[in-house]
Design a protein around this motif. Sequence first.
Motif, mmCIF file in Angstrom:
data_model
loop_
_atom_site.group_PDB
_atom_site.id
_atom_site.type_symbol
_atom_site.label_atom_id
_atom_site.label_comp_id
_atom_site.label_asym_id
_atom_site.label_seq_id
_atom_site.Cartn_x
_atom_site.Cartn_y
_atom_site.Cartn_z
ATOM 1 N N ASN A 186 -25.596 18.504 6.004
ATOM 2 C CA ASN A 186 -24.214 18.379 6.448
ATOM 3 C C ASN A 186 -23.421 19.596 5.961
ATOM 4 N N ALA A 187 -22.119 19.425 5.741
ATOM 5 C CA ALA A 187 -21.271 20.564 5.384
ATOM 6 C C ALA A 187 -20.527 20.343 4.062
ATOM 7 N N PHE A 188 -21.117 19.598 3.138
ATOM 8 C CA PHE A 188 -20.479 19.342 1.850
ATOM 9 C C PHE A 188 -20.483 20.604 0.985
ATOM 10 N N SER A 189 -19.312 20.982 0.478
ATOM 11 C CA SER A 189 -19.216 22.122 -0.431
ATOM 12 C C SER A 189 -19.069 21.656 -1.880
ATOM 13 N N PHE A 190 -18.918 20.351 -2.068
ATOM 14 C CA PHE A 190 -18.832 19.780 -3.409
ATOM 15 C C PHE A 190 -19.403 18.370 -3.383
ATOM 16 N N LEU A 191 -19.792 17.877 -4.536
ATOM 17 C CA LEU A 191 -20.300 16.525 -4.648
ATOM 18 C C LEU A 191 -19.122 15.559 -4.615
ATOM 19 N N PRO A 192 -19.060 14.641 -3.636
ATOM 20 C CA PRO A 192 -17.929 13.706 -3.556
ATOM 21 C C PRO A 192 -17.739 12.949 -4.869
ATOM 22 N N ASP A 193 -16.510 12.857 -5.324
ATOM 23 C CA ASP A 193 -16.212 12.230 -6.603
ATOM 24 C C ASP A 193 -16.617 10.758 -6.641
ATOM 25 N N CYS A 194 -16.554 10.098 -5.496
ATOM 26 C CA CYS A 194 -16.882 8.669 -5.472
ATOM 27 C C CYS A 194 -18.321 8.405 -5.910
ATOM 28 N N LEU A 195 -19.205 9.405 -5.762
ATOM 29 C CA LEU A 195 -20.606 9.206 -6.134
ATOM 30 C C LEU A 195 -20.762 8.981 -7.629
ATOM 31 N N LEU A 196 -19.862 9.572 -8.403
ATOM 32 C CA LEU A 196 -19.933 9.443 -9.860
ATOM 33 C C LEU A 196 -19.521 8.052 -10.334
ATOM 34 N N HIS A 197 -18.992 7.251 -9.406
ATOM 35 C CA HIS A 197 -18.491 5.921 -9.768
ATOM 36 C C HIS A 197 -19.276 4.815 -9.075
ATOM 37 N N MET A 198 -20.454 5.149 -8.555
ATOM 38 C CA MET A 198 -21.305 4.137 -7.931
ATOM 39 C C MET A 198 -22.342 3.695 -8.950
ATOM 40 N N PRO A 199 -22.154 2.554 -9.566
ATOM 41 C CA PRO A 199 -22.993 2.145 -10.689
ATOM 42 C C PRO A 199 -24.463 1.894 -10.364
ATOM 43 N N ALA A 200 -24.783 1.624 -9.104
ATOM 44 C CA ALA A 200 -26.162 1.290 -8.746
ATOM 45 C C ALA A 200 -26.925 2.467 -8.126
#
Length: 345
Positions: A186-200
Amino acid sequence: MVVVACGSVSSIKALWETRIKRVQKEKEDQTKSPRSRLSVGAWEDRAILARLKEKLQTEEGRLVLRIEQEDWKSLPGCLIQFTQVQEWQIHRTGLQKIPQFISSFQNLIVLDLSRNGVSVIPKPIGQLTRLKELLLSYNRIESVPEDLSGCESLERLELAMNRDLSELPDQLRNLKKLSHLDLSMNAFSFLPDCLLHMPALEWLDMGGNCLECLPEDIDRMERLHTLWLQRNELQRLPENIVRMQNLTTLVLSSNRLSDIPPLMEDMSKLRFVNFRDNPLSLEVTLPGKRRKSSEEEGEGEEEEEEEEDRELFGREFMQLYIQEARKRAHAFLNIHRANSLHPSL
């Protein structure tokens, strides 16, 4: 002899023409009437329903709607009669739109619409509270609605190869059960912040994007065991990556890394790592191993080449690289100390 007056023949002819016109008009009126149109529409729905019923299968106790390599650019409204379906498997149909009535399918566990032409994820999809897998790879999706966070049972989300997708809404941090996420190509230039808050979250593929850096607090993804970051623009790794103690697989091939963090040698669970095709500052060759020539590279099986990559650029390579970097750092420090003590030398 019977003589018929011309006037009588003309009258009879005019009478029949009038009757014919009246019958034709009645037929036209019937065709134009709502009742007739409804009748035609009902027959069309019946035909479509019969066609859809042929696509229903029972697999592993689930009722599955399976459509593959057929022309279904849109899904008919009559599909709503099959709300008991638990799984959609619709591939390579040219499907352009997920219907708004998707929210009526409250029994859906798997929604797989991979390899179509879908460009929008409708907001009502967030009402599917039982949905466990949403697979939309190889489509044309440009954005993800925050409503998707309502899919509280979601465990697997695949959005690979949508090309223009570049961010995720922060609300997706509410997907507390999500363990598998594919955002590759895809075209992500950064790691989405929400990923750091997905506990599973345990498995993440961000390969084939435009990542230039990783967040310093990447270790917040505590349960992550597999991380794919190949074919990005990474120039360095955050120091806290060494604190990801559950990480077993880390793929970093085809980036712009110039060094490997020294403390990575303490990542005891890391079994597979790949640093192939990075401009690392040190030339390191494993003992007893040699690089193949260009002629030799064309020979042998793909499997052998993959195994060699593991050996040449894998965990053993990483450890040797870190040791060599440490030796050179000590040597440089000793030379610097010697010059300080004996500046005339």
